[in-house]
Design a protein around this motif. Sequence first.
Motif, mmCIF file in Angstrom:
data_model
loop_
_atom_site.group_PDB
_atom_site.id
_atom_site.type_symbol
_atom_site.label_atom_id
_atom_site.label_comp_id
_atom_site.label_asym_id
_atom_site.label_seq_id
_atom_site.Cartn_x
_atom_site.Cartn_y
_atom_site.Cartn_z
ATOM 1 N N GLU A 90 -25.873 -8.853 5.058
ATOM 2 C CA GLU A 90 -24.571 -8.568 4.462
ATOM 3 C C GLU A 90 -24.564 -7.210 3.769
ATOM 4 O O GLU A 90 -23.527 -6.543 3.712
ATOM 5 C CB GLU A 90 -24.193 -9.678 3.484
ATOM 6 C CG GLU A 90 -23.831 -10.978 4.185
ATOM 7 C CD GLU A 90 -23.364 -12.061 3.237
ATOM 8 O OE1 GLU A 90 -23.072 -11.728 2.073
ATOM 9 O OE2 GLU A 90 -23.281 -13.224 3.645
ATOM 10 N N ARG A 96 -22.309 -21.005 -5.329
ATOM 11 C CA ARG A 96 -21.258 -20.003 -5.448
ATOM 12 C C ARG A 96 -20.214 -20.445 -6.479
ATOM 13 O O ARG A 96 -19.926 -21.644 -6.615
ATOM 14 C CB ARG A 96 -20.594 -19.730 -4.107
ATOM 15 C CG ARG A 96 -19.851 -20.900 -3.482
ATOM 16 C CD ARG A 96 -19.218 -20.509 -2.145
ATOM 17 N NE ARG A 96 -18.451 -21.593 -1.552
ATOM 18 C CZ ARG A 96 -18.922 -22.444 -0.664
ATOM 19 N NH1 ARG A 96 -20.189 -22.365 -0.277
ATOM 20 N NH2 ARG A 96 -18.139 -23.392 -0.159
ATOM 21 N N GLU A 132 -20.189 -18.507 7.396
ATOM 22 C CA GLU A 132 -18.997 -18.086 6.654
ATOM 23 C C GLU A 132 -19.267 -17.990 5.155
ATOM 24 O O GLU A 132 -18.430 -17.458 4.401
ATOM 25 C CB GLU A 132 -17.843 -19.066 6.905
ATOM 26 C CG GLU A 132 -17.959 -20.416 6.210
ATOM 27 C CD GLU A 132 -18.994 -21.349 6.839
ATOM 28 O OE1 GLU A 132 -19.278 -22.404 6.244
ATOM 29 O OE2 GLU A 132 -19.508 -20.996 7.932
ATOM 30 N N GLU A 133 -20.411 -18.476 4.690
ATOM 31 C CA GLU A 133 -20.728 -18.426 3.272
ATOM 32 C C GLU A 133 -21.374 -17.088 2.917
ATOM 33 O O GLU A 133 -22.333 -16.661 3.560
ATOM 34 C CB GLU A 133 -21.684 -19.562 2.902
ATOM 35 C CG GLU A 133 -21.060 -20.933 2.968
ATOM 36 C CD GLU A 133 -21.977 -21.987 2.365
ATOM 37 O OE1 GLU A 133 -21.817 -22.295 1.174
ATOM 38 O OE2 GLU A 133 -22.837 -22.491 3.090
ATOM 39 N N ASN A 134 -20.879 -16.477 1.876
ATOM 40 C CA ASN A 134 -21.394 -15.188 1.427
ATOM 41 C C ASN A 134 -22.762 -15.376 0.792
ATOM 42 O O ASN A 134 -22.883 -15.962 -0.284
ATOM 43 C CB ASN A 134 -20.407 -14.564 0.419
ATOM 44 C CG ASN A 134 -20.781 -13.137 0.060
ATOM 45 O OD1 ASN A 134 -21.939 -12.731 0.171
ATOM 46 N ND2 ASN A 134 -19.796 -12.373 -0.364
ATOM 47 N N GLN A 159 -23.503 -14.448 -2.829
ATOM 48 C CA GLN A 159 -22.906 -15.224 -3.910
ATOM 49 C C GLN A 159 -23.789 -16.365 -4.383
ATOM 50 O O GLN A 159 -23.662 -16.811 -5.527
ATOM 51 C CB GLN A 159 -21.547 -15.791 -3.477
ATOM 52 C CG GLN A 159 -20.452 -14.748 -3.354
ATOM 53 C CD GLN A 159 -19.104 -15.382 -3.087
ATOM 54 O OE1 GLN A 159 -19.006 -16.473 -2.533
ATOM 55 N NE2 GLN A 159 -18.047 -14.700 -3.493
#
Length: 558
Positions: A524, A210, A101-103, A106
């Motif tokens: 991504e 982030r 779930e972490e971009n 970022q």
Amino acid sequence: MPKKLAITIAGAVSLGSYEAGVLWEVLDAIRQHNTNDQTPDDAKIFIDVITGASAGGMTAAILAQKLLYSADEFKDPYDNPLYRAWVERISLEGLQKTGPEENALQSVFSSDLITTISNELITKRYAGGRLNAAVRHPAVDGALSVGLALTNLNGLPFTHQVTPGGSFTYIDCSDQLTRTIDASADDNIAFWEPIRAAAVACGAFPIAFRPQELIRSKAVDTEDYTSPTLAWNGDPTPFTYSDGGILQNQPLGMAKNLVDPIDQHLQMERFYMFVSPHEKNPSPVAFRAADANYFQMVKRLIGVATGQAGFQDWITAKEVNDRICKLDERALQLKDVILHGQITVASLQEVATQLLVLFFPNDIHHPPGGEPETLQAAKDRISKQYTSEMNALAGIAGGAIAFRDSILAFESAAGLGARDLMIIYGITAKESELASTGIQSFLGFFDRKYRDHDYDVGRDHAQKILRDPALSATGQMGPLNFTPGPLRPIDHSLDGSQLHRLSAEDMKQFKSGMNHRVNQMLKEINPALVLADPLADLLVDAIIDHVLGSDLSRTTAA
């Protein structure tokens, strides 16, 4: 009255372990001193202000919570909240556990571990239904203010009127979260959750972690947004924050601002302690234009930003101290010439009165960088600050008042306003003494032995400073009634550790985590860009080579 101590904790990244060792010793020394039967009440020392930037901000928040409510957790040097946070719990393995779930675009590392540690050490007290009885540390007396440096990526607008008409607005990205804590009334999650969230944002080192979003409100954050020129519209407002150390890595000025409402500029026994793993006399960095590729430029610019942020408050404090000392010297000279009849009191009073009309138009003085002050308030303050000199002049008609008004005129002319002498003790270290300074001070995350080393170096430095005879001189914080605890043997082979000393296992873990993160980033951007392991390894090696240099490349080859 007891002595007061304000502590400022600089940004440190993994060298938070060094600062943790320093602070353990400071707290233990004050505990012993304040509970010693031989220490009179007016010689006790109480910490009433703690400020921090980056890793120091997280430490400041942990300290504020634990000192007020859970002092029983400070059991010994290797079983306390600071040791758990900066030696036991933090690690490269934990920082590289990035969730889906972490971009990945970022940050290189996950912020989840930092968030988990902050929950464990700042707000866990409020996780259950019933609070444990508060246990206050002997180093605090119930009054405590905390301040965290923040970098506001949105920026705060300030509007100034210009002559003959119109205005201009500038954006200031330097921000903060400060709180004055009422130990009883503020023992709840609603008060501490914003501090916890700000502590995480305070250490959100650019690219590595982030950025964090905080909801700020002028109606709630009344201690932070007081300027009449602030033109921020919309309340509350979400702001995005990065590492506070980017713009104010050593927030001594913030500590001074929190001290002023407490001390009221009365020259009481006030001291400041500056804790940093970096000494104040670094050498210029060797950097050549031929080496300025994209990666090295980003690396160097981060160093430039944090380096510039690291000296501003320190230099300002030193300059103000020098000017205050000169003002005090002039005050003694003026007292003597009045006592010896070498100046006409009536003439002195007339000149001072005329000058104060000039410096206090409409009875208000606006000192550079300071708060406005009325003429009467300034006179009252000078009377308290120079009580002994005015008492010495009490037998000379009009002498004390002429002295007071003249000193106020001198002070105003020097642009000092309500400024105070800052006695600052520094507990710093040389890079050659520490193990975790490499990779912008991220090296300590690679191996616990580096963090343990630096924690013990911090303890050793603090013990030496606290026992230094200079602290026992007249007008200083000491002498302290304490016995330093035993130190573990320090492995000096780790002093000044370099990247090439990393073990093959540490490097393998680092490369594996970077491989995973690079593929997350590519996925991504475009799912078709996911790389097979051999190709990803080549790409990671190339990035490491450019960003970290040849030392780390030699490690990977080994």
